[in-house]
Design a protein around this motif. Structure first.
Motif, PDB file in Angstrom:
ATOM      1  N   VAL A 124       0.817  -1.221   0.000  1.00 36.73           N
ATOM      2  CA  VAL A 124       0.000   0.000   0.000  1.00 36.73           C
ATOM      3  C   VAL A 124       0.846   1.264   0.000  1.00 36.73           C
ATOM      4  O   VAL A 124       0.350   2.333  -0.348  1.00 36.73           O
ATOM      5  CB  VAL A 124      -1.000   0.028   1.174  1.00 36.73           C
ATOM      6  CG1 VAL A 124      -1.907  -1.178   1.111  1.00 36.73           C
ATOM      7  CG2 VAL A 124      -0.314   0.106   2.507  1.00 36.73           C
ATOM      8  N   LEU A 125       2.127   1.144   0.382  1.00 36.40           N
ATOM      9  CA  LEU A 125       2.942   2.355   0.442  1.00 36.40           C
ATOM     10  C   LEU A 125       3.875   2.511  -0.759  1.00 36.40           C
ATOM     11  O   LEU A 125       4.509   3.552  -0.906  1.00 36.40           O
ATOM     12  CB  LEU A 125       3.783   2.358   1.727  1.00 36.40           C
ATOM     13  CG  LEU A 125       2.984   2.426   3.033  1.00 36.40           C
ATOM     14  CD1 LEU A 125       3.912   2.307   4.223  1.00 36.40           C
ATOM     15  CD2 LEU A 125       2.193   3.720   3.117  1.00 36.40           C
ATOM     16  N   SER A 126       3.973   1.473  -1.599  1.00 36.87           N
ATOM     17  CA  SER A 126       4.943   1.547  -2.690  1.00 36.87           C
ATOM     18  C   SER A 126       4.549   2.593  -3.722  1.00 36.87           C
ATOM     19  O   SER A 126       3.392   2.699  -4.107  1.00 36.87           O
ATOM     20  CB  SER A 126       5.059   0.190  -3.380  1.00 36.87           C
ATOM     21  OG  SER A 126       5.844  -0.650  -2.604  1.00 36.87           O
ATOM     22  N   ASN A 127       5.557   3.290  -4.170  1.00 31.95           N
ATOM     23  CA  ASN A 127       5.328   4.298  -5.204  1.00 31.95           C
ATOM     24  C   ASN A 127       5.975   3.867  -6.514  1.00 31.95           C
ATOM     25  O   ASN A 127       5.974   4.595  -7.480  1.00 31.95           O
ATOM     26  CB  ASN A 127       5.912   5.637  -4.734  1.00 31.95           C
ATOM     27  CG  ASN A 127       5.562   6.758  -5.686  1.00 31.95           C
ATOM     28  OD1 ASN A 127       4.536   6.695  -6.347  1.00 31.95           O
ATOM     29  ND2 ASN A 127       6.411   7.752  -5.763  1.00 31.95           N
ATOM     30  N   ASN A 128       6.546   2.668  -6.509  1.00 35.55           N
ATOM     31  CA  ASN A 128       7.186   2.147  -7.713  1.00 35.55           C
ATOM     32  C   ASN A 128       6.493   0.838  -8.058  1.00 35.55           C
ATOM     33  O   ASN A 128       6.258  -0.002  -7.188  1.00 35.55           O
ATOM     34  CB  ASN A 128       8.671   1.910  -7.412  1.00 35.55           C
ATOM     35  CG  ASN A 128       9.397   1.256  -8.566  1.00 35.55           C
ATOM     36  OD1 ASN A 128       9.055   0.148  -8.956  1.00 35.55           O
ATOM     37  ND2 ASN A 128      10.383   1.925  -9.099  1.00 35.55           N
ATOM     38  N   VAL A 129       6.134   0.647  -9.326  1.00 38.01           N
ATOM     39  CA  VAL A 129       5.287  -0.497  -9.646  1.00 38.01           C
ATOM     40  C   VAL A 129       5.999  -1.834  -9.478  1.00 38.01           C
ATOM     41  O   VAL A 129       5.392  -2.805  -9.028  1.00 38.01           O
ATOM     42  CB  VAL A 129       4.686  -0.387 -11.070  1.00 38.01           C
ATOM     43  CG1 VAL A 129       3.620   0.672 -11.116  1.00 38.01           C
ATOM     44  CG2 VAL A 129       5.740  -0.162 -12.103  1.00 38.01           C
ATOM     45  N   VAL A 130       7.305  -1.867  -9.796  1.00 37.48           N
ATOM     46  CA  VAL A 130       8.029  -3.127  -9.652  1.00 37.48           C
ATOM     47  C   VAL A 130       8.106  -3.505  -8.178  1.00 37.48           C
ATOM     48  O   VAL A 130       7.894  -4.652  -7.774  1.00 37.48           O
ATOM     49  CB  VAL A 130       9.439  -3.015 -10.254  1.00 37.48           C
ATOM     50  CG1 VAL A 130      10.181  -4.311 -10.085  1.00 37.48           C
ATOM     51  CG2 VAL A 130       9.351  -2.649 -11.716  1.00 37.48           C
ATOM     52  N   GLN A 131       8.387  -2.490  -7.386  1.00 36.76           N
ATOM     53  CA  GLN A 131       8.481  -2.669  -5.949  1.00 36.76           C
ATOM     54  C   GLN A 131       7.117  -3.088  -5.383  1.00 36.76           C
ATOM     55  O   GLN A 131       7.020  -3.984  -4.534  1.00 36.76           O
ATOM     56  CB  GLN A 131       8.929  -1.319  -5.402  1.00 36.76           C
ATOM     57  CG  GLN A 131       9.158  -1.222  -3.950  1.00 36.76           C
ATOM     58  CD  GLN A 131       9.291   0.243  -3.584  1.00 36.76           C
ATOM     59  OE1 GLN A 131       9.714   1.081  -4.385  1.00 36.76           O
ATOM     60  NE2 GLN A 131       8.894   0.583  -2.382  1.00 36.76           N
ATOM     61  N   LEU A 132       6.067  -2.472  -5.895  1.00 37.59           N
ATOM     62  CA  LEU A 132       4.714  -2.822  -5.470  1.00 37.59           C
ATOM     63  C   LEU A 132       4.467  -4.302  -5.741  1.00 37.59           C
ATOM     64  O   LEU A 132       3.962  -5.043  -4.890  1.00 37.59           O
ATOM     65  CB  LEU A 132       3.703  -1.962  -6.227  1.00 37.59           C
ATOM     66  CG  LEU A 132       2.234  -2.072  -5.827  1.00 37.59           C
ATOM     67  CD1 LEU A 132       1.538  -0.754  -6.134  1.00 37.59           C
ATOM     68  CD2 LEU A 132       1.485  -3.172  -6.519  1.00 37.59           C
TER      69      LEU A 132
END
Lengths: 931, 122
Positions: A124-132
């Motif tokens: 829910v806090l990721s701002n990067n799609v790969v990281q998400l």
């Protein structure tokens, strides 16, 4: 940094329960709760900025060249989910303290739980799609661990496997969708992606993206037809169900849809798929929930139904629907978590979850019963409860739909039907469990649970009621902030209050409640109807499918690899043939424009010799000694052709390698079966192999010809120009090896050393059968080391060493160098082995060859590191000229030291291989074998 | 000249691939050796054929391309190490499995070998 700390604190807290497990249950629980509590405080401290929609972003560079960064952000939606994850997480930690028995490994359970919590926060806090996506898969893995916590139960293992397979596969689809999105918009940042909705919708890939994306979201949120895994995940301990399967994990799918709502929604495609899936899921879930006898089964299907409701709302074409979806996310999390916990209490205190046995519990646990009934009323959507508000918002939105054209009135009708079913199963939960006669042979006499086990339920139920009565005060700001994040622009007017006057949605609610009551009243008929259909177990179907897949894959594998090198090679050659031949088919001319050299009779003769020798090698391939002799002729002609075509270094190398190879083969021949029956392949196989080999050879030959007759564009001009000024040597080949491409050479001598050590290991304790006679039955000659040979080779040794030293030293400027000198030295020493035997050499060669390889590699590497000491790049060389007496002007270069490393490695590797193999043929080995 | 060279490369490849597809280890190793000759000659050809042009600065007017030569030089040495490794692997396989077959069939030879090995151990 706020956003990062919210994730980091629980992530660090993962080890706490493992470390404190020995402090007893209370200590462990308390310590475990600290990290999430701290994270919750950090989150709450950010409340003002979130409510004012000030973005909180922390970014760290990761792979800047690819535009990738580790980036976290906290907005309204992330805040809402963070609150749910940490808040309900803390309640679950408290609840699990009483739920888990002494036999359960509490530290491990809490560690998994916190692991899951961190992963979920990461999503829910990721701002990067790969990281998400990374965190998304972590939630799948951690939920697998949690569902299978009671790993001794077959149900738990199978349920966990099913959940992992379905959500993991969905995750892969999601990854594809996210990468496509990043590719289309050119950014991996979630915040930037959300602004690019128009670009995405206009893209050709839009349909693919939406379908893949929704596959990911639907599998995670158990939407029809992927809903089947969720009921089986109920094999998890109840705290896990209360946490993962009500409030968090299954909400990840709807979170994702809400998160990318501005970027992907707004088209017919989105609305049709999402709303229809949501509607079907809502109905199917509610219908099936009614017939489950397992308390948790009922709640699981109810969860599916409610997730369908949220999905439906996200698929309705109005902004108010999206707001209602966010509101229902909150409400469902609150009442469903409390219901799961209540179900866990009932299970814990009475020993069963079967509603056919559980009856009339109200008198045994009146307090818990009241709490559970309030929560169930919220689930049913009874006024004064929070569930009522969002359900009514849903009813209101279904009335404005036009998705189905003239049949759009189906949507509100079906929604009301689902509402009625919801009321019916909620009534069953209340009436069947707490009233409806007396309990039927329960394993235990039920009673109220420990005081603190009830606290989380109380807390959540109080929330249900307060949100239901004064919604604006309780969650108004939170809902506004989260909805703003979902819609990404100013919110339309909506009113959060209990009473909106007499209107159609209210009527629908009333119809649903009355209809649900009637349905429940006549449930006997419904159960009868349901009983007519065979109960299909999703688990069996799933396991069957997995096994069928496995069998198919094993069959494919067997077909591909049947332990036959021949077959494997055949397939490989065929593949290479196709790859190599296909470009040739598109070439118009075989002969290029490059002027060709004239053929002379010497070359023609050599070529003939080569072809004949090659043919003989093949022909004699079972008469090994003869084949070897033919092979050595081939090798000789190859080295002569190198010499002829202006490659003296290659010729020298090939020649010395040839000697080493043939000695190696001869040694090996000694051990290979003397009289092994020749396994002749069937004639048709030989023809087939010959055909393929001829095809392949002709393709390679043509390729060679095509290449040779075309002009050359090479980067070698650089090497020729810079060899003397840059590398200080006139032999460009050697300068390339030790200077320009020194790093490659370092890698290559490393491989050489590794191969030699591998051979050393393969030869250790090899149980070889040593023939006592040759193939014709003659005993081996007693005169093993002829005197003449010994004398000649011994006197040749100093000369050979001198030659190799000379070749080594001149290598930088004239043909020669470390490789060739090393091979010459090695061959000279091997000759001594041949002439004198291992025993004689053993006393004279005091160092072992592994050490020489190590020294060579060390010298070569240190030369490279040495240049770093002077502030240069790795393996930068230095050279200068000095005048020595007698010798005259002489060049010293650091490349020479590097070449010394090459030399030593080659000597060590070659001798390690040959001497060790040779040792096996002597009595030396026998003694070692006996000892 | 180029044509002759290419024919030789093609011929070596054919022989190498054919031997590579045999059922016993020794021909396979022979095939690998022949194939590595072919590969080295092919790689070397990518610098085109030059006569009397060793790439030693100042020694001639036209230089042969030194880069493929450098590549092939290391390839020869690595090729030797690889051939040696495969050969010894074949020996080890024969010692441990009692067979030098690579066609995936469990042959009478293997059974025989196992029996022989057992007898020796006794």
């Amino acid at each position: 940094m706020t956003a990062l700390w919210i994730l980091l604190l629980p992530a660090l807290g993962m080890v706490v329960p493992l470390l404190t497990a020995k402090w007893g249950r209370n200590g462990c629980t308390l310590m475990t709760a600290l990290a999430p509590l701290a994270a919750l405080l950090v989150l709450l401290q950010a409340t003002p900025s979130v409510f004012q929609a000030i973005p909180i972003v922390s970014t760290f560079e990761w792979v800047p060249i690819l535009g990738l960064s580790v980036s976290f952000h906290l907005d309204g939606l992330g805040y809402l989910f963070g609150l749910l994850i940490l808040g309900i997480g803390l309640l679950v930690i408290l609840y699990a303290r009483y739920y888990l028995s002494d036999r359960d490994n509490m530290g491990r359970f809490y560690a998994y739980l916190i692991f899951f919590m961190s992963a979920m926060l990461g999503v829910v806090l990721s701002n990067n799609v790969v990281q998400l996506w990374f965190f998304w898969e972590l939630t799948s893995i951690s939920s697998f661990l949690l569902i299978s916590f009671w790993s001794h139960k077959s149900d738990a293992r199978k349920g966990a496997r099913m959940a992992l397979t379905v959500t993991g596969a969905g995750g892969l689809a999601l990854l594809a969708a996210l990468l496509l999105m990043a590719d289309v918009t050119g950014t991996y940042e979630v915040r930037e992606l959300l602004q690019q909705g128009d670009v995405l919708r206009a893209s050709d890939y839009y349909t693919v993206i939406v379908v893949l994306f929704l596959l990911g979201a639907f599998t995670k949120s158990a939407q029809f037809p992927f809903h089947f895994w969720l009921p089986h995940a109920m094999a998890a301990p109840t705290p896990v169900s209360a946490y993962l399967h009500s409030a968090t994990m299954v909400k990840a799918g709807v979170f994702l849809m809400a998160r990318f709502y501005p970027a992907l929604s707004g088209t017919e495609l989105w609305f049709v798929i999402v709303s229809l899936t949501g509607m079907i899921t809502m109905l199917v879930g509610a219908y099936l929930a009614l017939f489950k006898h397992d308390l948790k089964g009922l709640l699981a299907y109810s969860t599916i139904s409610h997730l369908g409701l949220i999905t439906l709302l996200l698929g309705l074409n109005t902004q108010l629907a999206a707001i209602a979806a966010v509101f229902h996310i909150i409400n469902h999390a609150v009442f469903k978590a409390s219901l799961f916990m209540a179900a866990g209490i009932i299970d814990h205190e009475s020993g069963t979850r079967d509603m056919r046995k559980l009856n009339g519990l109200f008198k045994y646990m009146p307090y818990t019963a009241t709490l559970a009934m309030v929560a169930a009323a919220s689930m049913a959507g009874v006024p004064l409860m929070n569930g009522f508000l969002s359900k009514e918002m849903m009813f209101a939105e279904t009335l404005t739909q036009e998705t189905l054209g003239a049949l759009s009135w189906w949507i509100p009708v079906l929604a009301t039907l689902a509402g009625a079913l919801g009321v019916a199963y909620s009534l069953r939960f209340m009436h069947d469990v707490f009233f409806n006669g007396e309990p039927i042979d329960l394993p235990r006499t039920p009673h109220e649970p420990p005081r603190f086990m009830r606290v989380p339920v109380e807390f959540l139920v109080v929330l249900c009621v307060f949100v239901g009565i004064i919604p604006q005060f309780m969650v108004g700001d939170l809902l506004a902030a989260a909805s703003l994040a979902v819609l990404q622009h100013e919110l339309p007017y909506y009113s959060l209050s209990l009473w909106h006057g007499f209107n159609l949605p209210l009527l629908m609610s009333v119809v649903a409640v009355i209809g649900g009551a009637v349905l429940y009243w006549h449930r006997r008929h419904l159960f009868h109807f349901y009983g007519q259909f065979a109960d299909r177990d999703a688990k069996q179907i799933f396991e069957g499918a997995v096994q069928a897949l496995q069998t198919a894959m094993v069959a494919v594998n067997h077909w591909l690899d049947n332990a036959s090198l021949q077959r494997f090679m055949f397939l490989l050659v065929l593949l290479a043939l196709i790859l190599a031949a296909s470009p040739l088919l598109h070439l118009h001319e075989t002969v290029g424009t490059q002027p060709q050299l004239a053929l002379n009779w010497v070359v023609g003769l050599a070529a003939m010799l080569l072809i004949v020798a090659t043919l003989l090698t093949v022909w004699w391939s079972h008469r090994r000694l003869l084949a070897l002799i033919a092979l050595s002729v081939v090798g000789l002609i190859v080295s002569i052709s190198f010499a002829y075509f202006s490659a003296p270094d290659l010729a020298l190398t090939q020649l010395s390698v040839e000697v080493a190879t043939i000695i190696l083969f001869l040694l090996a021949l000694f051990f290979l079966p003397q009289s092994s029956p020749v396994i002749d392949s069937p004639f048709k196989i030989i023809v087939r192999d010959l055909g393929v080999a001829a095809l392949f050879g002709s393709v390679i030959g043509t390729l060679c010809y095509v290449m040779l007759t075309r002009p050359l564009t090479s980067i070698s001009a650089f090497f020729l120009e810079n060899s003397v000024p840059g590398g200080g040597g006139t032999n460009v080949v050697n300068v390339i090896l030790v200077d320009f491409r020194g790093f490659d050479t370092l890698g290559e001598i490393t491989v050489l050393g590794i191969a030699a050590l591998g051979i050393y290991k393969l030869l250790a304790r090899i149980p070889l059968y040593m023939p006592t006679t040759d193939s014709k039955g003659h005993r081996w000659s007693q005169d093993r080391h002829p005197v003449l040979l010994a004398l000649v080779s011994q006197s040749l040794l100093p000369l050979a060493l001198l030659v190799s030293a000379y070749i080594f030293l001149r290598g930088h400027n004239l043909p020669g160098g470390g490789f060739i000198a090393g091979l010459i030295t090695a061959v000279a020493l091997v000759q001594q082995y041949v002439a004198h035997g291992v025993d004689w050499m053993k006393g004279r060669i005091v160092f072992n060859y592994q050490a020489i390889i190590a020294a060579g590699l060390l010298i070569a590497t240190m030369t490279g590191v040495g240049s770093m000491a002077f502030g240069r790049e790795f393996l930068t060389t230095w050279f200068d000229y000095v005048s020595w007496p007698i010798v005259g002007k002489f060049e010293i270069a650091s490349a020479l030291i590097f070449d010394l490393g090459v030399y030593l490695t080659v000597v060590g590797a070659t001798l390690l291989i040959l001497a060790n193999l040779g040792k096996l043929t002597t009595t030396e080995r026998l003694r070692a074998g006996e000892g | 000249m180029e044509l002759m060279y290419s024919i030789c490369v093609g011929f070596l490849t054919t022989a190498g691939v054919f031997l590579l597809l045999r059922a016993q280890t020794f021909p396979v190793v022979l095939g690998i050796t022949l194939l590595s000759y072919a590969v080295n000659l092919f790689l070397f050809a990518s610098g085109r054929l030059t006569v009397n042009g060793a790439s030693i600065v100042g020694a001639s007017e036209v230089y042969a391309d030194p880069l493929p030569q450098a590549l092939v030089l290391t390839a020869i040495v690595i090729g030797f190490a690889m051939t040696a490794f495969v050969l010894i692997l074949a020996m080890r396989a024969r010692a441990d499995l009692g067979s030098d077959q690579v066609d995936g069939r469990s042959s009478t030879l293997r059974k025989h070998g196992n029996k022989a090995r057992k007898e020796r151990q006794v």
